[in-house]
Design a protein around this motif. Structure first.
Motif, PDB file in Angstrom:
ATOM      1  N   UNK A  63       0.641  -3.156  13.338  1.00  0.00           N
ATOM      2  CA  UNK A  63      -0.435  -3.075  12.361  1.00  0.00           C
ATOM      3  C   UNK A  63       0.091  -2.490  11.059  1.00  0.00           C
ATOM      4  N   UNK A  64      -0.674  -2.738   9.983  1.00  0.00           N
ATOM      5  CA  UNK A  64      -0.382  -2.093   8.703  1.00  0.00           C
ATOM      6  C   UNK A  64      -0.503  -0.574   8.863  1.00  0.00           C
ATOM      7  N   UNK A  65      -0.201   0.134   7.797  1.00  0.00           N
ATOM      8  CA  UNK A  65      -0.250   1.590   7.858  1.00  0.00           C
ATOM      9  C   UNK A  65      -1.653   2.113   8.132  1.00  0.00           C
ATOM     10  N   UNK A  75       0.857  -1.179   0.000  1.00  0.00           N
ATOM     11  CA  UNK A  75       0.000   0.000   0.000  1.00  0.00           C
ATOM     12  C   UNK A  75       0.892   1.226   0.000  1.00  0.00           C
ATOM     13  N   UNK A  76       0.767   2.038  -1.004  1.00  0.00           N
ATOM     14  CA  UNK A  76       1.702   3.140  -1.183  1.00  0.00           C
ATOM     15  C   UNK A  76       1.390   4.269  -0.196  1.00  0.00           C
ATOM     16  N   UNK A  77       2.452   4.952   0.160  1.00  0.00           N
ATOM     17  CA  UNK A  77       2.322   6.046   1.112  1.00  0.00           C
ATOM     18  C   UNK A  77       1.390   7.119   0.596  1.00  0.00           C
ATOM     19  N   UNK A  81      -0.435 -10.038   6.335  1.00  0.00           N
ATOM     20  CA  UNK A  81      -1.662 -10.062   7.134  1.00  0.00           C
ATOM     21  C   UNK A  81      -2.590 -11.158   6.622  1.00  0.00           C
ATOM     22  N   UNK A  82      -3.138 -11.931   7.553  1.00  0.00           N
ATOM     23  CA  UNK A  82      -4.101 -12.981   7.194  1.00  0.00           C
ATOM     24  C   UNK A  82      -5.498 -12.498   7.547  1.00  0.00           C
ATOM     25  N   UNK A  83      -6.358 -12.258   6.560  1.00  0.00           N
ATOM     26  CA  UNK A  83      -7.735 -11.833   6.864  1.00  0.00           C
ATOM     27  C   UNK A  83      -8.548 -12.982   7.450  1.00  0.00           C
ATOM     28  N   UNK A  84      -9.746 -12.659   7.879  1.00  0.00           N
ATOM     29  CA  UNK A  84     -10.592 -13.647   8.552  1.00  0.00           C
ATOM     30  C   UNK A  84     -10.843 -14.867   7.700  1.00  0.00           C
ATOM     31  N   UNK A  85     -11.086 -14.674   6.415  1.00  0.00           N
ATOM     32  CA  UNK A  85     -11.417 -15.801   5.552  1.00  0.00           C
ATOM     33  C   UNK A  85     -10.275 -16.814   5.510  1.00  0.00           C
ATOM     34  N   UNK A  86      -9.049 -16.327   5.450  1.00  0.00           N
ATOM     35  CA  UNK A  86      -7.877 -17.226   5.434  1.00  0.00           C
ATOM     36  C   UNK A  86      -7.743 -17.931   6.774  1.00  0.00           C
ATOM     37  N   UNK A  87      -7.862 -17.161   7.856  1.00  0.00           N
ATOM     38  CA  UNK A  87      -7.728 -17.763   9.187  1.00  0.00           C
ATOM     39  C   UNK A  87      -8.779 -18.829   9.420  1.00  0.00           C
ATOM     40  N   UNK A  88     -10.024 -18.538   9.043  1.00  0.00           N
ATOM     41  CA  UNK A  88     -11.104 -19.506   9.247  1.00  0.00           C
ATOM     42  C   UNK A  88     -10.895 -20.755   8.410  1.00  0.00           C
ATOM     43  N   UNK A  89     -10.449 -20.560   7.165  1.00  0.00           N
ATOM     44  CA  UNK A  89     -10.247 -21.711   6.283  1.00  0.00           C
ATOM     45  C   UNK A  89      -9.168 -22.637   6.828  1.00  0.00           C
ATOM     46  N   UNK A 110      -2.589 -10.813   2.605  1.00  0.00           N
ATOM     47  CA  UNK A 110      -2.420  -9.434   2.183  1.00  0.00           C
ATOM     48  C   UNK A 110      -1.013  -8.972   2.551  1.00  0.00           C
ATOM     49  N   UNK A 111      -0.353  -8.278   1.647  1.00  0.00           N
ATOM     50  CA  UNK A 111       1.047  -7.888   1.813  1.00  0.00           C
ATOM     51  C   UNK A 111       1.180  -6.368   1.770  1.00  0.00           C
ATOM     52  N   UNK A 112       2.155  -5.876   2.507  1.00  0.00           N
ATOM     53  CA  UNK A 112       2.504  -4.462   2.494  1.00  0.00           C
ATOM     54  C   UNK A 112       4.015  -4.360   2.634  1.00  0.00           C
TER      55      UNK A 112
END
Length: 917
Positions: A59-61, A41-43, A121-129, A101-103
């Motif tokens: 946390x991410x930006x 995610x660009x500045x 970052x692992x969103x909920x869908x990835x964690x749940x799966x 998700x990458x930053x």
């Protein structure tokens, strides 16, 4: 919807998310890409001034998405950089395909100006799966079983307790394996915090370890996993983040700051008397590290009882100092001063008077007394109580930490990525009915044979080194005896009498042996890891077990062989004057060592203290000082920068790596110590006290370095201490045998008792005359010329009127019809020794088996809780499915069926209920 690639179960099952799922879980709606150039995610997009944004964040930006993992790499512009860039681009692209998700932080933002950081970052869908894939247990109901574990007089433990919110950071729940399709069945209040950071980084690492860095059209399937990318230099590091700096809490209210809590209440030395916050350790570091500290703490608690009894036995020896009749005879001028002893070596050793061993005789009594027998029996029972009570403690932890039935999951679901990539052939798994990789049996046995031959070679190398040390002892004893007879130290009033050739030889040989042990350890560690990798174990558990056996066999021989020599071989095969035994034959002139008239026990004590204490001191220095110095040197430049520019990921990047075998070496160190305090404890009752002091320091050193000096390790599960439990049980059985033999053959306890009860000429229950009875007579004229002392070696008091000398044995005197053959007393003593060994072993083993039978491995309340939880899982799932089906049927137009559907047959439910009742 999602699409599964590869096979199911525990293998190569990375799950690719659809664009819709990935978009729905992206809180801010930013589109993610795989390459470092476009994947962050660009500045400018966020409109955040990075110089004013706190970089001490997890946390991410956007301040919302948590950083679950960090990858770092350096763009060093070498000849392979193009290949590395391509691998990174493809790998990160594949990571985004499975939903991560990458930053990326540009190198210009890093402190050294050359390191890129990729935040994952692992969103909920990835964690749940993947929680569904890995069968991670999550809460579905608050535990309603009352806790009746209140101990009587519990107020006495108040000074040792920690606050309740530290000891129990989470409520107690009933748990069940997560099922993504039934997510509303579980207690999910907040999806962002439902999975703790330790579980999140475990899931992400599972994905990183199996994600490929090749394009779909490539045929090389061996290119996958973050480990291979780290090995080939594509990435320089991969690690989860600590949640804050250890000395201060995070400024972010959404951050737990558990690292600071652990440092404050656990990692400080002045907390040594406090209980360990095991639940918080488990929550932050995972079950595997938690179970290690639980075991180490329990072991230290049990050592307290052994240390108290051992200290009492030592005090008993000190208080009965003046009742030591045989030492008085050795030291007296009328008895010990008149007994002329035969030379202890050829040519360089002279005749000597018995009273020169006065001090060693008194020292030996401190450890060689009646209390020694009692303590040896006590330790045989103590070690059984320790193992049995630990099984109960472990069973309770297994339930509280949701580890029941974990081993089967681990075997099926967590294959090593190296096994998956190196085993190209597949076969049907009879249990899962799925194709899985396997290693052909011919290749497997060939690798095992090569591995076994390597281990045997290295063990043979240790034995050769020990033989070399023994040869050193035999060679230098003569030199010390010749040099020290006129040494100026003999005139010193305080230490002069203690500096003897025997002591000088024993101490220098022990120090040389310790140095050899350390050198061989460093060399063998790399060899053991190499041959274990060569065997290609299937699972991480199998890998650790194989490495454990190899390392322990080597360490067992390396550390204990010198003690076994002193305890069971020194002084046992020396022959007698005129017919001495030589180590390599008579041509070597290396005559086997003799024990002092006071016995070899004091030398075994010296050997044990030097090796055990030296290992513990060196280990603590190495564990604490080396990481601190390396971190101090590595972060020297960053310390000159403002804290606002020294980001959380850079701070952790500068720390040391706690590798996958980090705990292995901690266990190995403690198990070797356990061997010292059990196998040879009859020779040194203070060994448990030294181990207790060391372990109190060890717990705080380990916690301090883990909290402050190492990156946060990837959380992993373990339901027990693994193969170490079997090794401890084996040591416990062997310790009964070794201590019985030490009391019988190394100590002089049995010869003294035989003399007092059967051979005392005055038929009194005392030890008067024992020394004269225990020494045989030899005619000096019968000593061969090649064994006699050289001219000038004999002391001034020795003259031609002295015709005989004495030596330590039970043989007939010269002139007897059976001269120099063993007397009947020798055979009586030997029979008494064997009888003592048999009786002691049977008594201790009977008590051990009785205690083990009396103490169940699983506490009754834990067994009841496990059964209730299994029942509730069946009950709640049944009701859940019924309600869900009712809702589905209510939406259908056809309402003719009014019967209540039964998803699960009634018979299994009745069976579960009857089992619980």
């Amino acid at each position: 919807m999602h699409r599964i690639t590869g096979r199911g179960g525990g293998g190569d099952n990375l799950i690719e998310m659809s664009p819709a799922e990935s978009f729905n879980d992206d809180i801010n709606g930013y589109q993610q890409h795989g390459s470092s150039s476009t994947g962050s995610l660009q500045q400018g997009q966020l409109g955040i001034d990075k110089q004013h944004q706190s970089k001490d964040s997890v946390f991410f930006r956007d301040g919302l998405r948590r950083i679950d993992f960090v990858l770092s790499y350096v763009d060093d512009k070498d000849k392979d950089e193009a290949k590395k860039q391509e691998r990174r681009k493809v790998y990160e692209s594949n990571l985004t395909k499975v939903g991560l998700q990458l930053e990326t932080e540009d190198k210009s933002e890093s402190q050294d100006g050359k390191t890129y950081f990729v935040k994952v970052h692992a969103p909920w869908e990835v964690l749940a799966t993947y929680a569904d894939v890995l069968k991670i247990k999550v809460p579905f109901k608050i535990n309603d079983i009352p806790d009746n574990t209140e101990m009587p007089m519990n107020w006495l433990s108040t000074p040792f307790r920690l606050p309740e919110h530290i000891m129990h950071p989470e409520s107690d729940y009933f748990t069940a394996p997560f099922n993504k399709s039934k997510s509303d069945f579980f207690l999910i209040d907040n999806k962002d915090t439902f999975f703790p950071p330790s579980t999140r980084n475990r899931i992400v690492f599972y994905i990183l370890s199996r994600c490929s860095y090749f394009r779909d059209e490539c045929t090389d399937k061996d290119k996958k996993g973050i480990k291979r990318l780290l090995n080939n230099g594509t990435y320089t590091a991969a690690f989860p983040l600590h949640d804050c700096r250890y000395w201060i809490k995070s400024r972010d209210a959404n951050c737990e700051s558990e690292r600071n809590t652990l440092h404050k209440h656990w990692a400080r030395f002045f907390c040594f008397f406090k209980e360990q916050p095991l639940n918080l350790i488990r929550k932050y570091y995972g079950e595997k590290i938690g179970i290690y500290f639980a075991w180490l703490g329990f072991y230290t608690e049990m050592l307290l009882f052994a240390a108290i009894v051992g200290t009492i036995c030592f005090i008993y020896g000190f208080l009965t100092y003046d009742d030591n009749e045989w030492s008085k005879e050795i030291c007296s001028a009328e008895i010990g001063g008149q007994i002329i002893m035969c030379p202890l070596c050829d040519k360089k050793c002279s005749y000597w008077k018995l009273n020169t061993t006065c001090n060693s005789s008194w020292q030996s009594h401190l450890f060689d007394n009646v209390g020694t027998v009692f303590f040896a029996i006590f330790m045989g029972i103590w070690v059984t109580l320790f193992l049995e009570f630990w099984k109960r403690r472990q069973a309770r932890l297994e339930y509280e930490w949701d580890l029941v039935d974990f081993e089967e999951e681990q075997q099926q679901l967590q294959l090593r990525p190296e096994y998956e990539t190196k085993c190209t052939k597949t076969k049907m798994n009879r249990i899962t009915q799925e194709m899985e990789p396997y290693l052909p049996i011919t290749s497997k046995y060939a690798r095992l044979c090569l591995s076994g031959a390597t281990v045997v070679f290295w063990i043979s190398l240790i034995i050769a080194c020990i033989i070399g040390v023994i040869a050193y002892r035999l060679a230098v004893y003569a030199a010390f005896a010749s040099i020290m007879k006129d040494s100026p130290t003999n005139k010193l009033e305080v230490v002069g009498p203690y500096i003897t050739p025997q002591l000088a030889t024993s101490v220098t040989a022990s120090c040389i042996n310790f140095v050899i042990i350390m050198i061989l350890n460093l060399m063998y560690e790399k060899v053991a890891v190499w041959i274990t990798d060569m065997e290609i174990p299937k699972t991480h558990l199998e890998y650790e077990n194989k490495l454990t056996v190899k390392m322990f066999l080597f360490q067992f021989v390396n550390y204990y062989s010198s003690c076994f020599y002193v305890a069971f071989f020194k002084g046992k095969f020396v022959g007698y004057p005129g017919n001495y035994a030589y180590m390599f034959g008579k041509w070597s002139n290396l005559r086997n060592e003799e024990c002092d008239p006071g016995g070899c026990l004091i030398e075994l004590t010296t050997q044990l203290v030097i090796v055990m204490t030296g290992k513990q001191v060196w280990g603590n220095i190495q564990e604490a000082l080396v990481p601190w110095l390396m971190n101090w040197w590595g972060s020297r430049k960053a310390r000159n920068q403002p804290e606002s520019l020294y980001s959380r990921w850079e701070q952790d990047h500068d720390l040391q790596v706690f590798g996958p075998l980090g705990l292995f070496y901690e266990y190995l160190e403690m198990v070797i110590q356990f061997g010292f305090i059990t196998l040879f404890v009859a020779s040194f009752p203070l060994a448990p006290l030294l181990a207790l002091i060391n372990n109190i320091i060890e717990i705080r050193v380990d916690s301090w370095k883990l909290t402050t000096q190492f990156r946060r390790p990837v959380a992993s599960k373990a339901h027990s201490i693994g193969a170490w439990e079997e090794i401890l049980s084996g040591i416990a059985v062997l310790s009964v045998v070794t201590n019985a033999f030490i009391v019988a053959f190394t100590s002089d306890m049995i010869p003294r008792l035989v003399y007092m009860y059967a051979y005392n000429p005055e038929h009194e229950m005392n030890m008067k005359g024992y020394i004269n009875n225990s020494l045989s007579i030899f005619n000096i004229s019968a000593i061969p010329p090649e064994s006699r002392p050289e001219d000038g070696e004999n002391p001034a008091w020795f003259n031609s009127s002295i015709n005989t000398c004495r030596y330590r044995d039970y043989r007939y005197p010269p002139g007897h019809e059976k001269q120099y053959y063993h007397t009947m007393q020798f055979w009586h003593i030997l029979a008494a020794k064997l009888a003592f060994i048999i009786i002691m072993e049977h008594v201790v083993f009977m008590v051990k088996f009785f205690v083990a039978w009396m103490i169940p491995d699983v506490p009754s309340d834990v067994r009841a809780r496990v059964k209730r939880e299994r029942y509730l899982v069946q009950e709640y799932l049944h009701n859940y499915e019924v309600e869900k089906l009712k809702i589905q049927l209510s939406h259908h137009d056809n309402n003719e069926c009014t019967c209540e559907p039964m998803i699960y047959p009634s018979l299994p439910r009745h069976e579960v209920l009857s089992e619980c009742l």
